[in-house]
Write an enzyme that holds these catalytic residues in place. Sequence first.
Site, PDB file in Angstrom:
ATOM      1  N   ASP A 158       9.343   5.304 -10.418  1.00 57.90           N
ATOM      2  CA  ASP A 158       8.939   5.906 -11.665  1.00 57.90           C
ATOM      3  C   ASP A 158       9.340   7.152 -12.428  1.00 57.90           C
ATOM      4  O   ASP A 158       9.326   7.299 -13.300  1.00 57.90           O
ATOM      5  CB  ASP A 158       7.385   6.249 -11.656  1.00 57.90           C
TER       6      ASP A 158
ATOM      7  N   SER B  79       0.372  -1.126   0.267  1.00 61.12           N
ATOM      8  CA  SER B  79       0.177  -0.058   0.441  1.00 61.12           C
ATOM      9  C   SER B  79       0.869   1.242  -0.308  1.00 61.12           C
ATOM     10  O   SER B  79       1.224   1.121  -1.138  1.00 61.12           O
ATOM     11  CB  SER B  79      -1.197  -0.242   1.232  1.00 61.12           C
TER      12      SER B  79
ATOM     13  N   LYS C  19      -1.052  -4.158  -3.745  1.00 59.33           N
ATOM     14  CA  LYS C  19      -2.424  -4.036  -2.559  1.00 59.33           C
ATOM     15  C   LYS C  19      -2.205  -2.669  -3.120  1.00 59.33           C
ATOM     16  O   LYS C  19      -1.191  -1.163  -2.746  1.00 59.33           O
ATOM     17  CB  LYS C  19      -1.929  -3.568  -0.932  1.00 59.33           C
TER      18      LYS C  19
END
Length: 551
Positions: A327, A316, A341
């Site tokens: 990224d 999470s 998750k």
Amino acid sequence: MTLNNKAFAITAHMKKNLSIYLPLLFSLVLAGGIYIGINIPAVQREGEMPSLQFGGSKSGKLDMILNFIERDYVDTVDRRNLENTAITGMLEKLDPHSSFITPEMFHEMNDPLLGSFEGIGVSFRIEKDTIMVINPVKGGPSERVGIMAGDRIVMIDDTLVAGTGITNRDAMRRLKGPKGTQVRVSVSRRGVKGLKDYTITRDVIPTYSLDIAYMIDDQTGFIRLNKFSATTYREFLEAARKLRREGMQRLILDLRGNAGGYLKAATDIADEFLPNGKLIVYTQGKNRPRSYTFATRNGMLEEMPVVVLIDEGSASASEIVAGAIQDNDRGTIIGRRSFGKGLVQEQMSLRDGSAIRLTVARYYTPTGRSIQRPYDGDFEKYHLEPMERFLNGELSNPDSIHFADTVKFVTPGGKVVYGGGGILPDVYVPLKTDSTLFFFNRLANSGLIFQYAFDYADANRSNLRQYKNVSDFITRFQVSNSMLENLYRQASERGITAGNAAKSGSARHVSILLKAYIGRNLFDDEGFYPIYQQIDEVLQQAIRHFNQPNT
């Protein structure tokens, strides 16, 4: 303001012949519960959130069935329990992270992420059917009245609690309570005859999401977070400033085993590493329009090299931070594939004090990948998936991981990343399962090293007080050969045996982990991690990564 929190438990027994390969920390992740990020409205007034009721036009069938059961079933039933079971079953069929919270569980589920609770201020464990104080909270109500590490709580408010089968949950419920209220405890202390009586006035006890922050060497700082709570961002900033004053030029952020928490805490921390305008995360659901979170200010650590450590217990909010760093080509992710998750929950209050946490959106990393693992409706299979990774060889061999081309993404810097099943690290560090550590793994996973350290610290507490601080303990304390022999004898009595070669090959790891556990009994986590880092392969890989010439 929205908050994130979710909890689920992984409960399964491993086959005995397989468990020897699992490292201790992974065993703890499986044995315990892990907190999963959700949205919790910060302010809830009556009428603002929907209430779930039985008996309305849309739930008449369920209400009729409950009435039939209550009226005609062969045995007496608890209608409230049946309702709760029905709600739980419905939510599990939707997805693996929507859940029902009973009134009794409400505070137990939410308090850990609020940054504080009200109680007496001790860490404890149930040891031989007795509440054993590990350490009183510094400056807390228990320390102020004289409660000491090693004390056994025998009675609480004239009720015998030793030898009665008390559980951790029962102990917490008896010891926690509103600020200003009092609780009487009678304790047994080694070397003191009879029981010592204390009256403790409960107070607000802070809970920390930051386990430790220290300098590994003269350049490298290390910060470990165990969750993302209401106070995490503040704790992180204070720790980063402290380490910068101590000379930190590069940072290792450890999110292993961190199962998430508040989304805001995760995005605030990611913001410290990313320049203004960089995308951190976005969420979208059928009834929730796409919502973006960008870096909004000049972060304190924007120019600092960073490595983020993750594993199968990182979920999470941890995946949001790791995904944003990866990224945006901002740092290096090292470890093993994260939990996966990527669902967002909102908490909705019910009139009886219970609540449901309903999935309302998915979250996506800056490249647009969803890291949520697939769910086929099998709740148990989903939560046991980390164990499946061990069984199929993924944890010891990254070549066992297979992603479809349809979930391939490319970062601005040209790095290929994957969605659909957690964050795959840039540098994969598999579990060591070679024969030289076979005996060590068996000892660690049996809990014997932990137990021996606990018993040793308890029996030698007065002698161990000679070590004035962590540095003194690390420098001067040594695990003796007689300690190892005693540990091996206890292991043999439990059927864990090995030849001299296996013992010799595992001796360094056993000695270091044993010393680290004793250090934790004396100095909390400050006495554990600086010692344990010597055999922490993932952390050592991060240090080697920083020391490479092209890093």
